[in-house]
Design a protein around this motif. Sequence first.
Motif, PDB file in Angstrom:
ATOM      1  N   UNK A 123      -8.908  -1.881  -8.133  1.00  0.00           N
ATOM      2  CA  UNK A 123      -8.888  -1.872  -6.674  1.00  0.00           C
ATOM      3  C   UNK A 123      -7.520  -2.301  -6.151  1.00  0.00           C
ATOM      4  N   UNK A 124      -6.959  -3.371  -6.723  1.00  0.00           N
ATOM      5  CA  UNK A 124      -5.629  -3.847  -6.300  1.00  0.00           C
ATOM      6  C   UNK A 124      -4.578  -2.763  -6.529  1.00  0.00           C
ATOM      7  N   UNK A 125      -4.655  -2.112  -7.691  1.00  0.00           N
ATOM      8  CA  UNK A 125      -3.664  -1.095  -8.037  1.00  0.00           C
ATOM      9  C   UNK A 125      -3.736   0.092  -7.091  1.00  0.00           C
ATOM     10  N   UNK A 126      -4.933   0.603  -6.858  1.00  0.00           N
ATOM     11  CA  UNK A 126      -5.075   1.757  -5.966  1.00  0.00           C
ATOM     12  C   UNK A 126      -4.674   1.408  -4.533  1.00  0.00           C
ATOM     13  N   UNK A 127      -4.986   0.185  -4.103  1.00  0.00           N
ATOM     14  CA  UNK A 127      -4.598  -0.256  -2.761  1.00  0.00           C
ATOM     15  C   UNK A 127      -3.072  -0.302  -2.637  1.00  0.00           C
ATOM     16  N   UNK A 128      -2.412  -0.840  -3.667  1.00  0.00           N
ATOM     17  CA  UNK A 128      -0.945  -0.907  -3.645  1.00  0.00           C
ATOM     18  C   UNK A 128      -0.348   0.496  -3.645  1.00  0.00           C
ATOM     19  N   UNK A 139       4.103  -1.193 -11.248  1.00  0.00           N
ATOM     20  CA  UNK A 139       3.898  -1.583 -12.638  1.00  0.00           C
ATOM     21  C   UNK A 139       2.775  -2.611 -12.658  1.00  0.00           C
ATOM     22  N   UNK A 140       1.742  -2.322 -13.447  1.00  0.00           N
ATOM     23  CA  UNK A 140       0.637  -3.267 -13.546  1.00  0.00           C
ATOM     24  C   UNK A 140       0.586  -3.842 -14.951  1.00  0.00           C
ATOM     25  N   UNK A 141       0.135  -5.084 -15.043  1.00  0.00           N
ATOM     26  CA  UNK A 141      -0.068  -5.727 -16.343  1.00  0.00           C
ATOM     27  C   UNK A 141      -1.536  -6.137 -16.377  1.00  0.00           C
TER      28      UNK A 141
END
Length: 177
Positions: A123-128, A139-141
Amino acid sequence: MRAEPKTVELDVRPQLRNKLEPFQLIMDTVKTLGKDDTLILHATFKPTPLLMLMKGKGYRNAVRRLADDHWITTFVHKSRALPDEADLPADDSQPDAHEGDAAGEPDTFVLDNRGLQPPAPMTRTLKKLEQVKKGDTVIIHNDRVPVFLLEELQSLGYAYEIEEQQDGSAKVAIRKS
Protein backbone atom coordinates in the motif's frame (compact mmCIF):
# COMPACT_ATOMS: atom_id res chain seq x y z
CA MET A 1 -22.97 -34.75 -13.70
CA ARG A 2 -21.99 -31.84 -11.46
CA ALA A 3 -19.75 -32.26 -8.41
CA GLU A 4 -21.16 -31.14 -5.06
CA PRO A 5 -20.00 -27.66 -4.04
CA LYS A 6 -17.09 -27.86 -1.63
CA THR A 7 -15.58 -25.56 0.95
CA VAL A 8 -11.78 -25.50 1.04
CA GLU A 9 -10.17 -24.07 4.16
CA LEU A 10 -6.53 -22.96 3.86
CA ASP A 11 -4.50 -21.63 6.80
CA VAL A 12 -1.31 -19.85 5.67
CA ARG A 13 -0.55 -18.25 9.05
CA PRO A 14 2.31 -20.70 9.82
CA GLN A 15 4.05 -19.87 6.53
CA LEU A 16 3.62 -16.13 7.04
CA ARG A 17 4.94 -16.30 10.62
CA ASN A 18 8.01 -18.11 9.30
CA LYS A 19 8.48 -15.43 6.60
CA LEU A 20 7.63 -17.91 3.85
CA GLU A 21 5.62 -16.78 0.83
CA PRO A 22 2.34 -18.75 0.60
CA PHE A 23 1.35 -17.31 -2.78
CA GLN A 24 1.98 -20.50 -4.81
CA LEU A 25 0.07 -22.62 -2.29
CA ILE A 26 -2.89 -20.24 -2.48
CA MET A 27 -2.87 -20.15 -6.29
CA ASP A 28 -2.57 -23.95 -6.50
CA THR A 29 -5.62 -24.19 -4.22
CA VAL A 30 -7.57 -21.65 -6.31
CA LYS A 31 -6.92 -23.76 -9.44
CA THR A 32 -8.84 -26.64 -7.83
CA LEU A 33 -11.98 -24.56 -7.22
CA GLY A 34 -15.16 -24.85 -9.25
CA LYS A 35 -17.70 -22.02 -9.69
CA ASP A 36 -19.83 -23.31 -6.80
CA ASP A 37 -16.89 -23.85 -4.40
CA THR A 38 -15.84 -21.64 -1.51
CA LEU A 39 -12.28 -20.86 -0.33
CA ILE A 40 -11.79 -19.81 3.27
CA LEU A 41 -8.30 -18.37 3.80
CA HIS A 42 -6.73 -17.77 7.22
CA ALA A 43 -3.89 -15.21 7.24
CA THR A 44 -2.03 -13.01 9.73
CA PHE A 45 -3.17 -9.83 7.94
CA LYS A 46 -5.87 -8.57 5.62
CA PRO A 47 -4.64 -9.90 2.26
CA THR A 48 -5.38 -6.74 0.25
CA PRO A 49 -3.03 -7.59 -2.64
CA LEU A 50 -4.64 -11.03 -2.93
CA LEU A 51 -8.11 -9.47 -2.89
CA MET A 52 -7.22 -7.41 -5.97
CA LEU A 53 -5.68 -10.39 -7.73
CA MET A 54 -8.65 -12.66 -7.00
CA LYS A 55 -11.09 -10.00 -8.18
CA GLY A 56 -9.27 -10.07 -11.49
CA LYS A 57 -9.74 -13.84 -11.56
CA GLY A 58 -13.50 -13.47 -11.08
CA TYR A 59 -13.92 -13.88 -7.31
CA ARG A 60 -15.83 -11.91 -4.69
CA ASN A 61 -14.65 -11.83 -1.08
CA ALA A 62 -15.69 -11.13 2.48
CA VAL A 63 -13.06 -10.33 5.10
CA ARG A 64 -13.37 -10.78 8.84
CA ARG A 65 -10.78 -9.80 11.47
CA LEU A 66 -10.78 -12.21 14.41
CA ALA A 67 -7.60 -10.87 16.07
CA ASP A 68 -4.65 -8.62 15.20
CA ASP A 69 -2.91 -11.60 13.59
CA HIS A 70 -5.90 -13.63 12.40
CA TRP A 71 -7.93 -12.61 9.36
CA ILE A 72 -10.40 -14.85 7.58
CA THR A 73 -11.20 -14.16 3.94
CA THR A 74 -13.95 -16.03 2.14
CA PHE A 75 -13.75 -16.20 -1.65
CA VAL A 76 -16.59 -17.23 -3.96
CA HIS A 77 -17.08 -16.96 -7.72
CA LYS A 78 -18.48 -13.59 -8.82
CA SER A 79 -21.75 -15.27 -9.84
CA ARG A 80 -22.45 -15.85 -6.13
CA ALA A 81 -23.34 -13.23 -3.52
CA LEU A 82 -21.38 -12.45 -0.34
CA PRO A 83 -21.89 -10.09 2.58
CA ASP A 84 -20.13 -6.70 2.42
CA GLU A 85 -16.39 -6.95 2.95
CA ALA A 86 -14.74 -5.19 5.87
CA ASP A 87 -12.23 -2.47 5.11
CA LEU A 88 -9.24 -1.52 7.23
CA PRO A 89 -6.93 1.36 6.29
CA ALA A 90 -3.27 0.54 5.77
CA ASP A 91 -0.55 1.74 8.14
CA ASP A 92 1.28 4.53 6.35
CA SER A 93 2.98 5.81 9.48
CA GLN A 94 6.62 5.21 8.51
CA PRO A 95 8.38 8.16 6.88
CA ASP A 96 10.13 7.77 3.55
CA ALA A 97 13.52 9.12 2.42
CA HIS A 98 13.93 11.39 -0.60
CA GLU A 99 17.03 11.90 -2.70
CA GLY A 100 17.56 14.65 -5.29
CA ASP A 101 16.07 18.12 -5.48
CA ALA A 102 17.08 19.52 -8.86
CA ALA A 103 14.10 21.10 -10.61
CA GLY A 104 12.93 19.03 -13.57
CA GLU A 105 15.38 16.21 -12.81
CA PRO A 106 14.05 12.76 -11.91
CA ASP A 107 13.97 12.13 -8.17
CA THR A 108 14.59 8.97 -6.17
CA PHE A 109 12.43 8.09 -3.17
CA VAL A 110 13.42 5.35 -0.72
CA LEU A 111 10.84 3.45 1.35
CA ASP A 112 12.05 1.14 4.10
CA ASN A 113 9.14 -1.27 4.41
CA ARG A 114 10.96 -3.78 6.61
CA GLY A 115 9.09 -4.78 9.73
CA LEU A 116 5.70 -3.67 8.42
CA GLN A 117 2.86 -6.18 8.32
CA PRO A 118 1.31 -6.79 4.92
CA PRO A 119 -0.42 -5.16 3.16
CA ALA A 120 1.29 -1.97 4.44
CA PRO A 121 4.46 -2.39 2.29
CA MET A 122 2.44 -2.75 -0.92
CA THR A 123 0.00 0.00 0.00
CA ARG A 124 2.81 2.44 0.90
CA THR A 125 4.65 1.65 -2.34
CA LEU A 126 1.63 2.08 -4.61
CA LYS A 127 0.66 5.30 -2.80
CA LYS A 128 4.17 6.70 -3.29
CA LEU A 129 4.10 5.73 -6.99
CA GLU A 130 0.86 7.71 -7.37
CA GLN A 131 2.52 10.76 -5.77
CA VAL A 132 5.78 10.90 -7.73
CA LYS A 133 6.23 12.35 -11.19
CA LYS A 134 6.99 10.51 -14.42
CA GLY A 135 10.65 9.47 -14.58
CA ASP A 136 11.07 9.30 -10.79
CA THR A 137 12.32 6.13 -9.12
CA VAL A 138 10.94 4.57 -5.95
CA ILE A 139 13.30 2.16 -4.21
CA ILE A 140 11.72 -0.11 -1.62
CA HIS A 141 13.41 -2.37 0.91
CA ASN A 142 11.10 -5.21 1.99
CA ASP A 143 11.51 -8.19 4.32
CA ARG A 144 11.21 -10.49 1.28
CA VAL A 145 10.58 -10.35 -2.47
CA PRO A 146 7.12 -8.71 -2.76
CA VAL A 147 5.40 -11.24 -5.03
CA PHE A 148 1.96 -9.60 -4.95
CA LEU A 149 3.43 -6.15 -5.59
CA LEU A 150 5.43 -7.42 -8.57
CA GLU A 151 2.26 -8.74 -10.19
CA GLU A 152 0.55 -5.39 -9.61
CA LEU A 153 3.55 -3.48 -11.01
CA GLN A 154 3.46 -5.64 -14.14
CA SER A 155 -0.25 -5.03 -14.61
CA LEU A 156 0.31 -1.26 -14.20
CA GLY A 157 3.22 -1.28 -16.69
CA TYR A 158 5.99 -0.20 -14.28
CA ALA A 159 9.57 -1.26 -14.96
CA TYR A 160 11.39 -2.63 -11.91
CA GLU A 161 14.60 -4.35 -10.86
CA ILE A 162 14.90 -6.70 -7.89
CA GLU A 163 18.04 -7.06 -5.79
CA GLU A 164 17.78 -9.87 -3.25
CA GLN A 165 19.86 -9.24 -0.13
CA GLN A 166 21.94 -11.80 1.79
CA ASP A 167 19.64 -11.48 4.84
CA GLY A 168 16.64 -12.63 2.75
CA SER A 169 15.24 -9.12 2.31
CA ALA A 170 14.82 -7.54 -1.11
CA LYS A 171 15.34 -4.12 -2.64
CA VAL A 172 13.18 -3.22 -5.62
CA ALA A 173 13.82 -0.17 -7.79
CA ILE A 174 10.63 0.94 -9.58
CA ARG A 175 10.67 3.60 -12.30
CA LYS A 176 7.48 5.54 -12.92
CA SER A 177 6.82 5.72 -16.63
